[in-house]
Design a protein around this motif. Structure first.
Motif, mmCIF file in Angstrom:
data_model
loop_
_atom_site.group_PDB
_atom_site.id
_atom_site.type_symbol
_atom_site.label_atom_id
_atom_site.label_comp_id
_atom_site.label_asym_id
_atom_site.label_seq_id
_atom_site.Cartn_x
_atom_site.Cartn_y
_atom_site.Cartn_z
ATOM 1 N N LYS A 174 0.988 -1.327 -0.046
ATOM 2 C CA LYS A 174 0.124 0.049 -0.155
ATOM 3 C C LYS A 174 0.718 1.314 0.019
ATOM 4 O O LYS A 174 2.115 1.244 0.346
ATOM 5 C CB LYS A 174 -0.782 -0.020 1.183
ATOM 6 N N ASP A 204 0.791 3.553 2.119
ATOM 7 C CA ASP A 204 1.271 3.890 3.410
ATOM 8 C C ASP A 204 2.461 3.101 3.892
ATOM 9 O O ASP A 204 3.139 3.315 4.638
ATOM 10 C CB ASP A 204 0.075 3.557 4.295
ATOM 11 N N ASP A 205 2.510 2.201 3.131
ATOM 12 C CA ASP A 205 3.823 0.999 3.326
ATOM 13 C C ASP A 205 5.358 1.730 2.742
ATOM 14 O O ASP A 205 6.186 1.020 2.988
ATOM 15 C CB ASP A 205 3.863 -0.199 2.890
ATOM 16 N N THR A 222 8.011 4.587 2.036
ATOM 17 C CA THR A 222 8.867 5.890 2.315
ATOM 18 C C THR A 222 9.738 6.236 1.326
ATOM 19 O O THR A 222 10.210 5.491 0.219
ATOM 20 C CB THR A 222 9.561 5.630 3.504
ATOM 21 N N ASN A 231 -9.400 12.686 2.125
ATOM 22 C CA ASN A 231 -8.281 12.659 1.176
ATOM 23 C C ASN A 231 -8.249 13.664 0.046
ATOM 24 O O ASN A 231 -7.162 13.920 -0.736
ATOM 25 C CB ASN A 231 -8.123 11.189 0.754
ATOM 26 N N LYS A 277 7.475 13.173 8.837
ATOM 27 C CA LYS A 277 6.338 12.847 8.159
ATOM 28 C C LYS A 277 6.036 14.027 7.393
ATOM 29 O O LYS A 277 5.738 15.151 8.071
ATOM 30 C CB LYS A 277 5.465 12.752 9.267
ATOM 31 N N SER A 333 8.138 9.876 5.313
ATOM 32 C CA SER A 333 6.684 8.829 5.358
ATOM 33 C C SER A 333 5.515 9.982 4.891
ATOM 34 O O SER A 333 5.653 11.151 4.977
ATOM 35 C CB SER A 333 6.540 8.341 6.650
ATOM 36 N N ASN A 334 4.376 9.252 5.117
ATOM 37 C CA ASN A 334 3.208 10.007 4.741
ATOM 38 C C ASN A 334 3.086 10.403 3.048
ATOM 39 O O ASN A 334 2.840 11.495 2.849
ATOM 40 C CB ASN A 334 2.892 10.830 5.480
ATOM 41 N N LEU A 347 1.294 9.849 0.866
ATOM 42 C CA LEU A 347 -0.005 10.425 0.249
ATOM 43 C C LEU A 347 -0.169 11.938 0.055
ATOM 44 O O LEU A 347 -0.861 12.415 -0.913
ATOM 45 C CB LEU A 347 -1.110 10.037 1.305
ATOM 46 N N GLN A 407 8.625 0.176 4.287
ATOM 47 C CA GLN A 407 8.873 0.276 5.599
ATOM 48 C C GLN A 407 9.093 -1.019 6.318
ATOM 49 O O GLN A 407 8.466 -1.830 6.043
ATOM 50 C CB GLN A 407 7.775 0.912 6.498
#
Length: 469
Positions: free
Chosen positions: A125, A127-128, A130, A209, A417, A441-442, A444, A469
């Motif tokens: 995903k 979110d996984d 970085t 989102n 983040k 990270s993040n 999105l 990650q």
């Protein structure tokens, strides 16, 4: 092993994997033979993906770490993993069909030849993933291409989308490959399938989102009669935004409109936010920026501000050339007022912040739109310890600099983040000069407004990699 072919294991926003059906009837991942113009196997994989399904992915996972191979006699294939927000496929080169499939269902397809690889794949995903910047990955990155390619504007697209609900003869071209486009397209598909006598429910994901949802809501209500929202549109952490900005009539926005056989085609113009992002990125990395385009840039106010800051500006409506100062010089504090036109666009505020801080230009900053925009300083101080911040009010700060030879006391690794679209771009650019390993990270937030990391970093993208990650 000397590979003869390269392919792509392409994953979309729903963690599904793309497979295509070849003319012979078997199913597999998009792939093809290496050709003489391909400088690398990654280039082969990218070319084949574009030729077979007309998609350029948003990014590849680190191609040195994430790769799979298989052999059929003399044919030796290497696969790389890529991620795309756009799931709309245009089949080319005689392919029969395509499907987005869950990983566990891949080996159920007749004639699927890559079953050994499937056993090694795991669900991925966004979110996984970085972005990782590594110390001294390359000592020096040189600018190799003066041409700056600017993708279509996500803001312009969100204002054009309602036309497809109102008129069946509207075709929108040049759609940006961003998170907002993904959610807007999904909403369009759901509205078109909706039974008109029932209340239409907008999902939590869609409204949390994609703040651009506000631009399509009137057309959705007109189409279905009644709409339920689980809350107010959001998308990132920069706070509430005045609605009147989105209710103004769009004038002189640069839309390209053509009519062919009764079908009205509206082309999304280039994204000025990305243009300003690349401008700042190049000025920090190379001390200069050049741009030429057939569409007007409408950046006169910004260029006037940069001229006051000491940058040399050469421009007309279609061309920009900026040269930075050869060395840091003492100068008076400049005033940067961000807000609605004719003020400097608030979206550009964090980008200009890192530019001014890089050249140690003192400034007074105010923002009439985004109440939480100054949060970038909570990350920037880890990269620049010359900054002296004096907060005057909730929407005004003053930045000066101190003389210091002290190094920033931190570990050899940083974790950031990504906060929102433009803060994300700004902190990635600011990390250019860092001698630290940094993990972001993040993702999105970044891909809500940028199609690729190259849109932000240009050639400096070689300093970064995508990792799980």
């Amino acid at each position: 092993m000397e590979y003869t072919s390269a392919g792509v294991i392409l994953i979309n926003m729903n963690s599904k994997v793309l497979i295509v059906q070849y003319p012979e009837g078997h199913w597999g991942f998009p792939k093809g033979y290496k050709e003489t113009e391909d400088k690398s196997l990654v280039d082969t994989a990218k070319r084949e993906l574009k030729e077979e399904i007309d998609i350029s992915p948003n990014f590849f996972l680190d191609t040195n770490r994430y790769q799979f191979n298989e052999s059929y006699g003399k044919k030796k294939i290497i696969y790389f993993i890529a991620f795309t927000i756009n799931s709309n496929i245009n089949l080319c080169n005689g392919l029969n069909s395509y499907k987005w499939v869950d990983i566990e269902d891949l080996d159920k397809f007749p004639g699927f030849l890559s079953k050994q690889i499937v056993r090694k794949l795991v669900e991925l995903k966004l979110d996984d993933i970085t972005i990782v910047k590594k110390v001294n990955l390359k000592d020096n990155i040189t600018k190799t291409n003066e041409k700056v390619d600017i993708p279509p504007s996500k803001h312009a697209y969100s204002r054009l989308v309602p036309l497809e609900l109102i008129n069946d003869n509207i075709k929108i071209e040049n759609i940006p490959n961003t998170i907002d486009s993904y959610y807007l397209n999904n909403l369009l598909n759901r509205v078109n399938k909706h039974c008109s006598n029932e209340c239409f429910f907008i999902d939590d994901d869609e409204i949390s989102n994609c703040w651009s949802m506000v631009n399509i809501l009137p057309a959705v209500v007109w189409k279905v009669g009644k709409v339920y929202l689980p809350g107010k549109p959001s998308g990132c952490s920069i706070g509430k935004r005045p609605m009147n900005l989105y209710l103004k009539i769009m004038k002189d926005f640069g839309f390209e409109i053509t009519e062919n056989n009764g079908v009205l085609s509206v082309r999304v113009p280039f994204d000025r936010n990305v243009l300003v992002t690349r401008m700042v990125s190049d000025l920090i990395s190379y001390g200069k920026f050049e741009w030429l385009n057939e569409e007007q840039h409408y950046l006169e106010e910004l260029l006037l501000f940069l001229k006051k800051c000491g940058f040399e500006i050469y421009s007309d409506d279609y061309r920009i050339k900026i040269v930075a100062l050869d060395k840091v010089v003492d100068q008076e504090r400049v005033v940067l007022n961000c807000g609605h036109f004719p003020k400097i666009c608030s979206d550009w505020q964090p980008l200009l912040v890192i530019l001014l801080c890089h050249y140690l230009i003192p400034f007074e900053l105010s923002d009439d739109v985004f109440e939480n925009r100054f949060q970038i300083f909570s990350q920037l101080v880890y990269l620049n310890n010359n900054i002296v911040l004096n907060k005057k009010s909730s929407n005004k700060i003053v930045i000066d600099y101190c003389d210091t030879t002290e190094k920033i006391t931190t570990s050899s690794n940083l974790e950031f983040k990504l906060l929102n679209i433009r803060d994300a771009a700004a902190i990635l650019i600011a990390s250019h000069q860092s001698k630290l390993n940094i993990e972001f990270s993040n993702l999105l937030q970044l891909f809500r407004g940028y199609e690729t990391l190259e849109n932000v970093l240009g050639e400096k993208v070689e300093l970064y990699s995508y990792e799980k990650q």
